[in-house]
Design a protein around this motif. Structure first.
Motif, PDB file in Angstrom:
ATOM      1  N   TYR A 153       5.227 -40.557  -0.435  1.00  0.00           N
ATOM      2  CA  TYR A 153       5.361 -40.396   1.022  1.00  0.00           C
ATOM      3  C   TYR A 153       5.641 -41.745   1.693  1.00  0.00           C
ATOM      4  O   TYR A 153       6.281 -41.810   2.737  1.00  0.00           O
ATOM      5  N   ILE A 154       5.127 -42.815   1.094  1.00  0.00           N
ATOM      6  CA  ILE A 154       5.390 -44.155   1.649  1.00  0.00           C
ATOM      7  C   ILE A 154       6.850 -44.526   1.406  1.00  0.00           C
ATOM      8  O   ILE A 154       7.531 -45.047   2.289  1.00  0.00           O
ATOM      9  N   TRP A 155       7.337 -44.206   0.201  1.00  0.00           N
ATOM     10  CA  TRP A 155       8.776 -44.437  -0.085  1.00  0.00           C
ATOM     11  C   TRP A 155       9.634 -43.681   0.929  1.00  0.00           C
ATOM     12  O   TRP A 155      10.610 -44.221   1.459  1.00  0.00           O
ATOM     13  N   GLU A 156       9.269 -42.429   1.190  1.00  0.00           N
ATOM     14  CA  GLU A 156      10.059 -41.626   2.142  1.00  0.00           C
ATOM     15  C   GLU A 156      10.007 -42.218   3.550  1.00  0.00           C
ATOM     16  O   GLU A 156      11.012 -42.228   4.268  1.00  0.00           O
ATOM     17  N   ALA A 157       8.828 -42.678   3.952  1.00  0.00           N
ATOM     18  CA  ALA A 157       8.710 -43.275   5.293  1.00  0.00           C
ATOM     19  C   ALA A 157       9.627 -44.500   5.401  1.00  0.00           C
ATOM     20  O   ALA A 157      10.282 -44.720   6.424  1.00  0.00           O
ATOM     21  N   LEU A 158       9.710 -45.274   4.303  1.00  0.00           N
ATOM     22  CA  LEU A 158      10.566 -46.466   4.304  1.00  0.00           C
ATOM     23  C   LEU A 158      12.047 -46.085   4.247  1.00  0.00           C
ATOM     24  O   LEU A 158      12.855 -46.569   5.037  1.00  0.00           O
ATOM     25  N   ASP A 159      12.390 -45.201   3.308  1.00  0.00           N
ATOM     26  CA  ASP A 159      13.808 -44.925   3.042  1.00  0.00           C
ATOM     27  C   ASP A 159      14.408 -43.918   4.015  1.00  0.00           C
ATOM     28  O   ASP A 159      15.558 -44.063   4.429  1.00  0.00           O
ATOM     29  N   LEU A 160      13.643 -42.884   4.359  1.00  0.00           N
ATOM     30  CA  LEU A 160      14.210 -41.816   5.187  1.00  0.00           C
ATOM     31  C   LEU A 160      13.919 -42.031   6.675  1.00  0.00           C
ATOM     32  O   LEU A 160      14.761 -41.743   7.522  1.00  0.00           O
ATOM     33  N   LEU A 161      12.741 -42.521   7.005  1.00  0.00           N
ATOM     34  CA  LEU A 161      12.398 -42.714   8.427  1.00  0.00           C
ATOM     35  C   LEU A 161      12.659 -44.150   8.887  1.00  0.00           C
ATOM     36  O   LEU A 161      12.628 -44.439  10.066  1.00  0.00           O
ATOM     37  N   GLN A 162      12.887 -45.035   7.928  1.00  0.00           N
ATOM     38  CA  GLN A 162      13.188 -46.445   8.227  1.00  0.00           C
ATOM     39  C   GLN A 162      12.164 -47.069   9.174  1.00  0.00           C
ATOM     40  O   GLN A 162      12.526 -47.665  10.193  1.00  0.00           O
ATOM     41  N   VAL A 163      10.906 -46.901   8.816  1.00  0.00           N
ATOM     42  CA  VAL A 163       9.841 -47.337   9.709  1.00  0.00           C
ATOM     43  C   VAL A 163       9.710 -48.862   9.787  1.00  0.00           C
ATOM     44  O   VAL A 163      10.066 -49.578   8.853  1.00  0.00           O
ATOM     45  N   ASN A 164       9.177 -49.320  10.920  1.00  0.00           N
ATOM     46  CA  ASN A 164       8.887 -50.739  11.115  1.00  0.00           C
ATOM     47  C   ASN A 164       7.507 -51.116  10.582  1.00  0.00           C
ATOM     48  O   ASN A 164       7.204 -52.295  10.373  1.00  0.00           O
ATOM     49  N   ARG A 165       6.628 -50.094  10.485  1.00  0.00           N
ATOM     50  CA  ARG A 165       5.286 -50.323   9.911  1.00  0.00           C
ATOM     51  C   ARG A 165       4.852 -49.032   9.231  1.00  0.00           C
ATOM     52  O   ARG A 165       5.312 -47.954   9.592  1.00  0.00           O
ATOM     53  N   ILE A 166       3.935 -49.171   8.277  1.00  0.00           N
ATOM     54  CA  ILE A 166       3.297 -48.019   7.643  1.00  0.00           C
ATOM     55  C   ILE A 166       1.861 -47.938   8.162  1.00  0.00           C
ATOM     56  O   ILE A 166       1.134 -48.936   8.124  1.00  0.00           O
ATOM     57  N   ASP A 167       1.465 -46.774   8.645  1.00  0.00           N
ATOM     58  CA  ASP A 167       0.083 -46.578   9.081  1.00  0.00           C
ATOM     59  C   ASP A 167      -0.759 -46.095   7.910  1.00  0.00           C
ATOM     60  O   ASP A 167      -0.410 -45.106   7.258  1.00  0.00           O
ATOM     61  N   HIS A 168      -1.826 -46.805   7.634  1.00  0.00           N
ATOM     62  CA  HIS A 168      -2.694 -46.663   6.452  1.00  0.00           C
ATOM     63  C   HIS A 168      -1.998 -47.292   5.244  1.00  0.00           C
ATOM     64  O   HIS A 168      -2.074 -48.490   5.072  1.00  0.00           O
ATOM     65  N   GLY A 169      -1.347 -46.481   4.404  1.00  0.00           N
ATOM     66  CA  GLY A 169      -0.625 -47.056   3.256  1.00  0.00           C
ATOM     67  C   GLY A 169      -1.523 -47.564   2.140  1.00  0.00           C
ATOM     68  O   GLY A 169      -1.047 -48.240   1.220  1.00  0.00           O
ATOM     69  N   VAL A 170      -2.814 -47.229   2.198  1.00  0.00           N
ATOM     70  CA  VAL A 170      -3.736 -47.790   1.194  1.00  0.00           C
ATOM     71  C   VAL A 170      -3.459 -47.296  -0.225  1.00  0.00           C
ATOM     72  O   VAL A 170      -3.826 -47.951  -1.203  1.00  0.00           O
ATOM     73  N   ARG A 171      -2.768 -46.137  -0.333  1.00  0.00           N
ATOM     74  CA  ARG A 171      -2.462 -45.642  -1.683  1.00  0.00           C
ATOM     75  C   ARG A 171      -1.235 -46.323  -2.298  1.00  0.00           C
ATOM     76  O   ARG A 171      -0.836 -45.991  -3.420  1.00  0.00           O
ATOM     77  N   SER A 172      -0.634 -47.272  -1.589  1.00  0.00           N
ATOM     78  CA  SER A 172       0.520 -47.991  -2.157  1.00  0.00           C
ATOM     79  C   SER A 172       0.144 -48.731  -3.437  1.00  0.00           C
ATOM     80  O   SER A 172       0.998 -48.968  -4.301  1.00  0.00           O
ATOM     81  N   GLU A 173      -1.144 -49.076  -3.551  1.00  0.00           N
ATOM     82  CA  GLU A 173      -1.592 -49.838  -4.720  1.00  0.00           C
ATOM     83  C   GLU A 173      -1.391 -49.076  -6.030  1.00  0.00           C
ATOM     84  O   GLU A 173      -1.374 -49.686  -7.102  1.00  0.00           O
ATOM     85  N   GLU A 174      -1.224 -47.756  -5.944  1.00  0.00           N
ATOM     86  CA  GLU A 174      -1.030 -46.954  -7.171  1.00  0.00           C
ATOM     87  C   GLU A 174       0.375 -47.112  -7.757  1.00  0.00           C
ATOM     88  O   GLU A 174       0.653 -46.591  -8.831  1.00  0.00           O
ATOM     89  N   ASP A 175       1.269 -47.798  -7.032  1.00  0.00           N
ATOM     90  CA  ASP A 175       2.674 -47.864  -7.443  1.00  0.00           C
ATOM     91  C   ASP A 175       3.134 -49.328  -7.379  1.00  0.00           C
ATOM     92  O   ASP A 175       3.387 -49.866  -6.297  1.00  0.00           O
ATOM     93  N   ALA A 176       3.242 -49.946  -8.564  1.00  0.00           N
ATOM     94  CA  ALA A 176       3.539 -51.390  -8.624  1.00  0.00           C
ATOM     95  C   ALA A 176       4.887 -51.726  -7.985  1.00  0.00           C
ATOM     96  O   ALA A 176       5.041 -52.761  -7.318  1.00  0.00           O
ATOM     97  N   GLN A 177       5.865 -50.838  -8.168  1.00  0.00           N
ATOM     98  CA  GLN A 177       7.206 -51.098  -7.609  1.00  0.00           C
ATOM     99  C   GLN A 177       7.168 -51.059  -6.078  1.00  0.00           C
ATOM    100  O   GLN A 177       7.826 -51.849  -5.400  1.00  0.00           O
ATOM    101  N   LEU A 178       6.396 -50.117  -5.586  1.00  0.00           N
ATOM    102  CA  LEU A 178       6.235 -49.997  -4.129  1.00  0.00           C
ATOM    103  C   LEU A 178       5.540 -51.237  -3.569  1.00  0.00           C
ATOM    104  O   LEU A 178       5.948 -51.788  -2.531  1.00  0.00           O
ATOM    105  N   MET A 179       4.513 -51.698  -4.274  1.00  0.00           N
ATOM    106  CA  MET A 179       3.790 -52.900  -3.840  1.00  0.00           C
ATOM    107  C   MET A 179       4.762 -54.074  -3.716  1.00  0.00           C
ATOM    108  O   MET A 179       4.737 -54.815  -2.743  1.00  0.00           O
ATOM    109  N   GLN A 180       5.624 -54.211  -4.728  1.00  0.00           N
ATOM    110  CA  GLN A 180       6.583 -55.313  -4.714  1.00  0.00           C
ATOM    111  C   GLN A 180       7.516 -55.205  -3.522  1.00  0.00           C
ATOM    112  O   GLN A 180       7.831 -56.190  -2.859  1.00  0.00           O
ATOM    113  N   ARG A 181       7.924 -53.978  -3.228  1.00  0.00           N
ATOM    114  CA  ARG A 181       8.818 -53.783  -2.075  1.00  0.00           C
ATOM    115  C   ARG A 181       8.121 -54.145  -0.766  1.00  0.00           C
ATOM    116  O   ARG A 181       8.696 -54.809   0.098  1.00  0.00           O
ATOM    117  N   LEU A 182       6.873 -53.692  -0.600  1.00  0.00           N
ATOM    118  CA  LEU A 182       6.134 -53.989   0.632  1.00  0.00           C
ATOM    119  C   LEU A 182       5.996 -55.502   0.812  1.00  0.00           C
ATOM    120  O   LEU A 182       6.164 -56.031   1.917  1.00  0.00           O
TER     121      LEU A 182
END
Ligand code: ADE
Ligand code: ZN
Length: 334
Positions: free
Chosen positions: A205-234
């Motif tokens: 869902y964080i990937w989708e918020a970034l890629d599809l909604l093109q957000v300026n910020r992610i609200d919460h996002g604490v589960r990003s830690e489960e995905d190393a590639q996502l962490m690197q992107r953030l």
């Protein structure tokens, strides 16, 4: 200065607070009486006892019920003004406030009533308390795309008072993809964008918020830690996460504050900020959140300073305004 003195005096911005979530039981009673609306509680204590949540939905059910007593423009003013008084106590000098228009328009309250009351409180906060603010309109993700489009249409005459759009409510089962087209239109109209993602929902869902909604910020996002590639992107994109520690504890996203990952995210280089989410329901405003993580995770003064600076950097104020606030933070350390 010890950490707790620093938390009190350091200037901060709040970037994730739902105005309906700042509704204190005392004010709820007062407004319910004023509007002659029955609420299913006999006392403030009884309301507080109902605030025992086991997940996001169990909270949302009570949060939407509480908002039902808000009818008049003055009600929205009083709600926001009470929040700004808390900001003044906590040295929150800038706030970007979410509101949920559909929670009100679906009950027959006009969009204008909501925005005019909130806007008047924002103007007074600047004039009387020196607190600057922006309003962010959130779409309720459990409702349809059509309803979100209709809400966007209603917001257009008030565009100058709304800096951005967001996405909140029941996350799981309502991925950001559902609102891709609404967000594209909102962006075309000049709104900035944020979205709740990775609170209860998966990293996808964080990937989708970034890629599809093109957000300026992610609200919460604490589960990003489960995905190393996502962490690197953030980290690479310096994408802000508006983390809400007491919320995560109350909604059982974490079992214990000592297990919260905010300090780890910070140490790994993610642009995290501290926020209160729904402070009346979760047991505390901005400084209570700072205190809770400092006690549980042993934050240093340096880390508290970074979190405060991050809050201004991630905000939607001008570069000049950011510099003024960040200089104020740095001056505390001279
Ligand atoms: N609405 C108010 N608070 C919320 C939260 N923590 N998550 C999703 N929607 C919300
Ligand atoms: Zn939230």
């Amino acid at each position: 200065m010890n950490q707790f003195d620093l938390i009190r005096v350091i200037p901060k911005a709040e970037l994730h607070v739902h105005i309906e979530g700042t509704f204190e039981p005392e004010l709820m009673f007062k407004i319910a009486q004023r509007n002659q609306i029955e609420i299913p509680y006999k006392s403030v204590d009884e309301i507080k006892q109902a605030y025992n949540f086991h997940n996001l939905q169990s909270f949302l059910d009570i949060y939407y019920a509480g908002a039902n007593v808000l009818i008049q423009e003055q009600d929205f003013y009083d709600l926001a003004w009470a929040y700004f008084e808390k900001c003044a106590e906590d040295n929150v000098v800038h706030s970007e406030i979410f509101f949920d228009p559909q929670t009100h328009t679906d009950r027959g309250v006009a969009f204008d009533t909501v925005i005019l009351g909130l806007k008047r409180a924002c103007d007074d906060a600047l004039e009387k308390l020196g607190i600057s603010s922006h309003l962010i309109m959130c779409f309720l993700r459990h409702l349809s795309e059509d309803s979100a489009f209709e809400t966007l249409k209603q917001a257009l005459p008030h565009k100058e008072h709304i800096i951005g759009v967001g996405l909140d409510s029941s996350e799981v089962g309502h991925p950001p993809a559902k609102f891709e087209r609404v967000f594209a239109q909102a962006k075309a109209e000049g709104f900035l964008t944020v979205a709740h993602a990775g609170e209860e929902g998966p990293p996808e869902y964080i990937w989708e918020a970034l890629d599809l909604l093109q957000v300026n910020r992610i609200d919460h996002g604490v589960r990003s830690e489960e995905d190393a590639q996502l962490m690197q992107r953030l980290i690479n994109e310096k994408m802000p996460l508006t983390v809400c520690p007491l919320s995560n504890l109350k909604l059982c996203v974490v079992e214990d504050m000592s297990q919260h990952n905010i300090r780890r995210l910070l140490q790994k280089g993610v642009h995290v900020t501290v926020n209160s989410d729904d402070p009346s329901y979760f047991g505390g405003y901005m400084n209570d959140n700072f205190i809770a993580i400092t006690q549980a995770l042993n934050l240093t003064n340096d880390e508290i300073k970074t979190l405060a600076i991050n809050s201004f950097e991630a905000s939607f104020i001008s570069t000049e305004q950011k510099k003024l606030y960040i200089d104020q933070v740095n001056n505390l350390f001279q």
